[in-house]
Design an enzyme around this catalytic site. Sequence first.
Site, PDB file in Angstrom:
ATOM      1  N   CYS A  75      -4.604  60.298  36.503  1.00  0.00           N
ATOM      2  CA  CYS A  75      -3.909  61.115  35.490  1.00  0.00           C
ATOM      3  C   CYS A  75      -4.547  62.503  35.505  1.00  0.00           C
ATOM      4  O   CYS A  75      -5.732  62.627  35.155  1.00  0.00           O
ATOM      5  CB  CYS A  75      -4.037  60.469  34.108  1.00  0.00           C
ATOM      6  SG  CYS A  75      -3.270  61.444  32.792  1.00  0.00           S
ATOM      7  N   HIS A 161       4.304  59.088  43.608  1.00  0.00           N
ATOM      8  CA  HIS A 161       5.259  60.107  43.141  1.00  0.00           C
ATOM      9  C   HIS A 161       6.409  60.235  44.120  1.00  0.00           C
ATOM     10  O   HIS A 161       6.198  60.182  45.337  1.00  0.00           O
ATOM     11  CB  HIS A 161       4.575  61.471  43.024  1.00  0.00           C
ATOM     12  CG  HIS A 161       3.652  61.581  41.844  1.00  0.00           C
ATOM     13  ND1 HIS A 161       4.067  62.059  40.631  1.00  0.00           N
ATOM     14  CD2 HIS A 161       2.344  61.224  41.692  1.00  0.00           C
ATOM     15  CE1 HIS A 161       3.047  62.028  39.782  1.00  0.00           C
ATOM     16  NE2 HIS A 161       1.998  61.519  40.398  1.00  0.00           N
ATOM     17  N   GLU A 210       7.832  60.115  33.894  1.00  0.00           N
ATOM     18  CA  GLU A 210       6.621  59.407  34.301  1.00  0.00           C
ATOM     19  C   GLU A 210       6.786  57.886  34.299  1.00  0.00           C
ATOM     20  O   GLU A 210       7.400  57.310  33.387  1.00  0.00           O
ATOM     21  CB  GLU A 210       5.449  59.757  33.369  1.00  0.00           C
ATOM     22  CG  GLU A 210       4.868  61.133  33.584  1.00  0.00           C
ATOM     23  CD  GLU A 210       3.499  61.247  32.958  1.00  0.00           C
ATOM     24  OE1 GLU A 210       2.775  60.220  32.894  1.00  0.00           O
ATOM     25  OE2 GLU A 210       3.148  62.359  32.527  1.00  0.00           O
ATOM     26  N   CYS A 219       3.002  66.812  33.624  1.00  0.00           N
ATOM     27  CA  CYS A 219       2.380  65.745  34.424  1.00  0.00           C
ATOM     28  C   CYS A 219       1.529  66.418  35.492  1.00  0.00           C
ATOM     29  O   CYS A 219       2.065  67.105  36.378  1.00  0.00           O
ATOM     30  CB  CYS A 219       3.457  64.872  35.061  1.00  0.00           C
ATOM     31  SG  CYS A 219       2.804  63.543  36.095  1.00  0.00           S
ATOM     32  N   GLY A 222       1.967  64.977  38.870  1.00  0.00           N
ATOM     33  CA  GLY A 222       3.339  65.329  39.271  1.00  0.00           C
ATOM     34  C   GLY A 222       3.431  66.758  39.788  1.00  0.00           C
ATOM     35  O   GLY A 222       4.151  67.029  40.755  1.00  0.00           O
TER      36      GLY A 222
HETATM   37  N1  LIG Z   1       2.421  57.999  34.487  1.00  0.00           N
HETATM   38  C1  LIG Z   1       1.398  58.135  35.546  1.00  0.00           C
HETATM   39  C2  LIG Z   1      -0.014  58.234  34.925  1.00  0.00           C
HETATM   40  C3  LIG Z   1      -0.218  59.521  34.120  1.00  0.00           C
HETATM   41  C4  LIG Z   1       0.009  60.739  34.966  1.00  0.00           C
HETATM   42  C5  LIG Z   1       0.217  62.050  34.223  1.00  0.00           C
HETATM   43  N2  LIG Z   1       0.142  61.998  32.775  1.00  0.00           N
HETATM   44  C6  LIG Z   1      -0.694  63.129  34.794  1.00  0.00           C
HETATM   45  O1  LIG Z   1      -1.036  64.088  34.079  1.00  0.00           O
HETATM   46  O2  LIG Z   1      -1.007  63.046  36.013  1.00  0.00           O
HETATM   47  C7  LIG Z   1       1.477  56.901  36.469  1.00  0.00           C
HETATM   48  O3  LIG Z   1       1.994  55.877  36.025  1.00  0.00           O
HETATM   49  O4  LIG Z   1       1.016  57.000  37.623  1.00  0.00           O
END
Ligand SMILES: N[C@H](CCC[C@H](N)C(=O)O)C(=O)O
Length: 276
Positions: A75, A161, A210, A219, A222
């Site tokens: 994250c 991703h 997400e 994100c 992301g």
């Molecule tokens: N939903 C993402 C985790 C949080 C990523 C996001 N909040 C960031 O800032 O990178 C996943 O399931 O891989």
Amino acid sequence: MRVAFTKMQGLGNDFVVIDTISQSLSLTASQVRRIADRRLGIGCDQVLLVAPPPSPEVDFGYRIFNADGGEVEQCGNGARCFARFVREQGLTGKERLQVQTAGGVIRLHLETDKQVTVDMGVPRFAPDEIPFKADHEADSYLLEFDKQRVEIGAVSMGNPHCVLRVAAIDAAPIACWGPILERHPRFPQRVNVGFVEVISPGHIRLRVYERGAGETPACGTGACAAMVIGRRRGWLSEQVNVDLPGGRLGIHWAGEGRSVWMTGPAETVFEGAIEL
Ligand SMILES: N[C@H](CCC[C@H](N)C(=O)O)C(=O)O
């Protein structure tokens, strides 16, 4: 059990951060869902645990749980909040930290201007490292669903991703396509879904649906994923400003085999305690 927490946010991507060094605890998936619930609990996109270092090479362990209760590998926005948290809580006096996540070791640098820079590691494009079902690695893939056929890029930033280029980000069918693509069968661990509009080689707009949380204001992984996929497609330069609904991240990538660097803000909102 009474658990102390700190509510934090990075560009509106919000987190409940819990120090499991000073308070030894582990959380079940249902406890994570309760904490993340915006009516029944505290409310957040992810729950972040600060853990003791699993090896002498790192300063801390860093565990990440989506609002749906699932533990994930990485994250990015949370990493910036993690760095600010451990300094503010007096868990370290360092400005440069190495932390172990399930997706690998990342390096955090607290800047003097309240920004945090993170070495997010080397992006991995091999389908089996994402994971993504494909016969071979490619710069783009055709994904079919509901009589649609879309061109995507796919990459792991420690977490999976996929990225679609759109002409206008505000008109992107995120609410409709996001949940379908998140669970597309070619992504066996599900996937984070980025919709990117290229403004110029040094500037993109991005919205992310997400995995395990739905569309968030920002994100971090992301933003890294959209930049490296765009760069491999020849759309983007080495340094890109990524404008998300919650604000701007600066992403730098020197190319294949090199780390992706992300710079952005991290803020503490409030502290509290919750009965679990
Ligand atoms: N939903 C993402 C985790 C949080 C990523 C996001 N909040 C960031 O800032 O990178 C996943 O399931 O891989």
